[in-house]
Scaffold this active site. Sequence first.
Site, PDB file in Angstrom:
ATOM      1  N   HIS A  12       0.834  -1.212   0.000  1.00 38.63           N
ATOM      2  CA  HIS A  12       0.000   0.000   0.000  1.00 38.63           C
ATOM      3  C   HIS A  12       0.866   1.259   0.000  1.00 38.63           C
ATOM      4  O   HIS A  12       0.606   2.204  -0.750  1.00 38.63           O
ATOM      5  CB  HIS A  12      -0.936   0.010   1.203  1.00 38.63           C
ATOM      6  CG  HIS A  12      -1.898  -1.130   1.229  1.00 38.63           C
ATOM      7  ND1 HIS A  12      -2.696  -1.407   2.317  1.00 38.63           N
ATOM      8  CD2 HIS A  12      -2.206  -2.076   0.302  1.00 38.63           C
ATOM      9  CE1 HIS A  12      -3.444  -2.467   2.061  1.00 38.63           C
ATOM     10  NE2 HIS A  12      -3.147  -2.898   0.848  1.00 38.63           N
ATOM     11  N   ASP A  33      -2.977  -2.435  -5.177  1.00 37.12           N
ATOM     12  CA  ASP A  33      -1.985  -3.466  -4.852  1.00 37.12           C
ATOM     13  C   ASP A  33      -1.011  -3.683  -6.007  1.00 37.12           C
ATOM     14  O   ASP A  33       0.210  -3.802  -5.800  1.00 37.12           O
ATOM     15  CB  ASP A  33      -2.677  -4.793  -4.538  1.00 37.12           C
ATOM     16  CG  ASP A  33      -3.237  -4.864  -3.126  1.00 37.12           C
ATOM     17  OD1 ASP A  33      -2.864  -4.028  -2.285  1.00 37.12           O
ATOM     18  OD2 ASP A  33      -4.052  -5.774  -2.869  1.00 37.12           O
ATOM     19  N   HIS A  47      -0.707 -10.988  -5.258  1.00 34.29           N
ATOM     20  CA  HIS A  47       0.671 -10.590  -4.966  1.00 34.29           C
ATOM     21  C   HIS A  47       1.649 -11.621  -5.521  1.00 34.29           C
ATOM     22  O   HIS A  47       2.703 -11.270  -6.050  1.00 34.29           O
ATOM     23  CB  HIS A  47       0.881 -10.448  -3.456  1.00 34.29           C
ATOM     24  CG  HIS A  47       0.065  -9.365  -2.834  1.00 34.29           C
ATOM     25  ND1 HIS A  47       0.105  -8.059  -3.268  1.00 34.29           N
ATOM     26  CD2 HIS A  47      -0.824  -9.380  -1.802  1.00 34.29           C
ATOM     27  CE1 HIS A  47      -0.708  -7.327  -2.536  1.00 34.29           C
ATOM     28  NE2 HIS A  47      -1.285  -8.106  -1.642  1.00 34.29           N
TER      29      HIS A  47
END
Length: 295
Positions: free
Chosen positions: A75, A236, A259
């Site tokens: 973030h 993200d 991710h």
Amino acid sequence: MKQTTINHSVELVGIGLHKGVPVKLVLEPLGENQGIVFYRSDLGVNLPLKPENIVDTKMATVLGKDNARISTIEHLLSAVHAYGIDNLKISVDNEEIPIMDGSALTYCMLLDEAGIKELDAPKKVMEIKQAVEIRESDKFVKIEPDSQLSLNFTIDFNHPVIAKQAHHFVFSKTAYKEQVAKARTFGFLQEVNYLRSIGLAKGGSLNNCIVLDENSILNKEGLRCEKEFVCHKILDAMGDLMVLGMPVMGKYTSFSGSHKLNSMLVKAILADAKNYEVLIAADPAKEFALQKAFA
């Protein structure tokens, strides 16, 4: 364009998402060509932001070196990417970046407070030269050549509130602050209960996460925008792409990305020099586009 850092140091204190303990975060200026460097002030360990230092991507993007780890870096890095900051020292006194409200909004305000300073060195920008794609079952992330940074993200959840959402985001700092920065992380009540049972998500609450039960959102204030779920995924992705170490010019597309897939994409880009070119002195047209984007 010139490389940048921040004008002066700024700091805040917040709660870590998983450990639930207070964390002091300090942002400090760095000189030209220093890059983004994380620092565990409690351990005295520097952790340069490099793809090889990403050690975990299950619940968040985690940076690690030797015995030191810093979790949930995405973030803050998303905001750093959006502000075009090339050189920055990020110090924390624990193993997580504070979650704040679950978005990048607080970090944008912190960077506004710090101010942006130009340095006497040309800015480096990564231009994608050929398509690179990572697939895992029906999920994928892909980046291909473009004259700007754009992100096309689609999510598909078996949940009545989220269902299928898609958003096409053409990057500019202004558009980021309007569309993306405020989008909060989200999770499902059943998952939160499980994570807490294994010692994680101790700092998670309705103040820093959108929480959903089987049919609805538990946060009384509801959503900040109609596409908050998919916009957070774009947030993200911008943070994960910053692991490349510089702003990117390319078209990023994802279906149910993560991710893990973003980290694999970053490493795949760098694995073949034909995939990219680092522009040190961009041609006038490209430099104008970059100046406009980061204005």
